[in-house]
Design a protein around this motif. Structure first.
Motif, PDB file in Angstrom:
ATOM      1  N   TYR A 295      -8.428   3.912  -3.791  1.00 37.61           N
ATOM      2  CA  TYR A 295      -7.534   4.566  -2.898  1.00 37.61           C
ATOM      3  C   TYR A 295      -7.312   6.214  -3.416  1.00 37.61           C
ATOM      4  CZ  TYR A 295      -6.111   0.834   0.194  1.00 37.61           C
ATOM      5  OH  TYR A 295      -6.010  -0.469   0.932  1.00 37.61           O
ATOM      6  N   ARG A 296      -7.526   7.038  -2.757  1.00 38.48           N
ATOM      7  CA  ARG A 296      -7.346   8.238  -3.269  1.00 38.48           C
ATOM      8  C   ARG A 296      -6.258   8.926  -2.168  1.00 38.48           C
ATOM      9  NH1 ARG A 296     -11.649  12.835  -3.008  1.00 38.48           N
ATOM     10  NH2 ARG A 296     -11.247  12.921  -0.685  1.00 38.48           N
TER      11      ARG A 296
ATOM     12  N   HIS B  13      -5.926   6.326  -7.231  1.00 36.52           N
ATOM     13  CA  HIS B  13      -4.921   5.115  -8.131  1.00 36.52           C
ATOM     14  C   HIS B  13      -5.760   4.578  -9.302  1.00 36.52           C
ATOM     15  CE1 HIS B  13      -1.916   2.211  -8.406  1.00 36.52           C
ATOM     16  NE2 HIS B  13      -2.602   1.113  -8.189  1.00 36.52           N
TER      17      HIS B  13
ATOM     18  N   LYS C 129      -5.886   1.798 -10.882  1.00 33.93           N
ATOM     19  CA  LYS C 129      -6.395   0.446 -10.611  1.00 33.93           C
ATOM     20  C   LYS C 129      -7.006   0.095  -9.277  1.00 33.93           C
ATOM     21  CE  LYS C 129      -3.360  -1.247 -14.175  1.00 33.93           C
ATOM     22  NZ  LYS C 129      -2.044  -2.131 -14.517  1.00 33.93           N
TER      23      LYS C 129
ATOM     24  N   THR D  98       3.317   6.431  -5.535  1.00 33.72           N
ATOM     25  CA  THR D  98       3.263   6.575  -6.641  1.00 33.72           C
ATOM     26  C   THR D  98       2.158   7.924  -7.309  1.00 33.72           C
ATOM     27  OG1 THR D  98       1.343   5.321  -7.170  1.00 33.72           O
ATOM     28  CG2 THR D  98       3.669   4.372  -7.252  1.00 33.72           C
ATOM     29  N   LEU D  99       1.498   8.365  -5.974  1.00 37.37           N
ATOM     30  CA  LEU D  99       0.470   9.444  -6.341  1.00 37.37           C
ATOM     31  C   LEU D  99       0.825  10.764  -5.659  1.00 37.37           C
ATOM     32  CD1 LEU D  99      -2.664   7.158  -4.980  1.00 37.37           C
ATOM     33  CD2 LEU D  99      -1.949   7.504  -7.415  1.00 37.37           C
TER      34      LEU D  99
ATOM     35  N   MET E 216       2.340   2.058  -3.362  1.00 34.58           N
ATOM     36  CA  MET E 216       1.227   2.307  -4.301  1.00 34.58           C
ATOM     37  C   MET E 216       0.929   3.745  -3.885  1.00 34.58           C
ATOM     38  SD  MET E 216      -2.383   3.116  -4.024  1.00 34.58           S
ATOM     39  CE  MET E 216      -2.939   2.164  -2.464  1.00 34.58           C
ATOM     40  N   LEU E 217       0.782   4.187  -2.645  1.00 32.34           N
ATOM     41  CA  LEU E 217       0.262   5.547  -2.293  1.00 32.34           C
ATOM     42  C   LEU E 217       1.698   6.650  -2.654  1.00 32.34           C
ATOM     43  CD1 LEU E 217      -0.628   5.077   1.363  1.00 32.34           C
ATOM     44  CD2 LEU E 217      -2.168   5.630  -0.817  1.00 32.34           C
TER      45      LEU E 217
ATOM     46  N   THR F 269       0.748  -1.189  -0.037  1.00 32.14           N
ATOM     47  CA  THR F 269       0.154  -0.025  -0.035  1.00 32.14           C
ATOM     48  C   THR F 269       0.955   1.142  -0.042  1.00 32.14           C
ATOM     49  OG1 THR F 269      -1.803  -1.145   1.218  1.00 32.14           O
ATOM     50  CG2 THR F 269      -1.824   1.243   1.269  1.00 32.14           C
TER      51      THR F 269
ATOM     52  N   GLN G  19      -4.653  12.676  -6.054  1.00 34.59           N
ATOM     53  CA  GLN G  19      -4.893  11.656  -7.433  1.00 34.59           C
ATOM     54  C   GLN G  19      -5.520  10.340  -6.754  1.00 34.59           C
ATOM     55  OE1 GLN G  19      -0.935  11.020  -8.831  1.00 34.59           O
ATOM     56  NE2 GLN G  19      -1.660  12.476 -10.596  1.00 34.59           N
TER      57      GLN G  19
END
Length: 202
Positions: A159-160, A146, A148, A139-140, A136-137, A133, A144
């Protein structure tokens, strides 16, 4: 048939033995023992109050706390949980096109705690999120969503990232005040290097 004197003697001996055994068991902790009333406690047996915590010990605690949050970030995240991957992908497209995240979370999310808050999960340190997680976070950018859906145990997650910032440890003065008042809540799971008792106000 009347009991013989010999049998009565045996009954009395058995009763005395059982009574003695019950007392021994209670003393050994095998049976509940009634708690003495405060008035029955002998003078001089009161437990002494905890000694004040020295500044040296608090300093050790604070140094360990600072080390526990070194390099951590604080992520503020909003979240929607859906049961179907296709539905989640459709909602991601709508949300990235301008649909209200808060309204979608309240009306469609299967995660009750965040749904009633419009999808807001809250703000937590890096250590509180799963490694995947966090990756993934990272990358934002704030605001933004996510691209996918993410597979979860109970469905598919959207997720935002609402905000992210470095975790700044509280000051020594704040730490000392919170520690002594029993209100200190570490951002990361943490065991202090020294176990101390917190003195109570008289």
């Amino acid at each position: 048939m009347n009991a013989t004197p010999h049998f009565n003697h045996l009954l009395l001996a058995t009763a005395l033995a059982l009574s003695a055994g019950s007392v021994q068991a209670a003393q050994a902790g095998n049976a509940p023992v009634e708690k003495a009333e405060p008035a029955a406690i002998q003078p001089g047996t009161d437990v002494p109050p905890p000694q004040p915590i020295s500044d040296e010990v608090i300093g050790q605690e604070y140094d360990a706390y600072r080390q526990s949050v070194k390099g951590q970030k604080m992520y503020t995240v909003s979240y929607i949980l859906l049961s179907d991957e296709t539905e989640a992908r459709q909602w991601i497209a709508r949300l990235r096109s301008g649909a209200s995240f808060e309204k979608a979370a309240r009306e469609h999310s299967r995660h009750p705690l965040s749904a009633k808050e419009g999808g807001k999960l809250g703000t937590f340190a890096t250590c509180r999120w799963a490694r995947d997680t966090v990756q993934m976070l990272d990358t934002l950018k704030p605001g933004q969503i996510h691209a996918k859906p993410v597979k979860a145990s109970a469905g598919w997650s959207i997720y935002r990232l609402d905000a992210v910032k470095p975790l700044e440890p509280i000051s020594y003065a704040q730490y000392k005040e919170q520690l002594l008042s029993g209100t200190f809540k570490p951002e990361c799971p943490w065991v202090p290097p020294v176990t101390v008792g917190v003195p109570r106000e008289p």
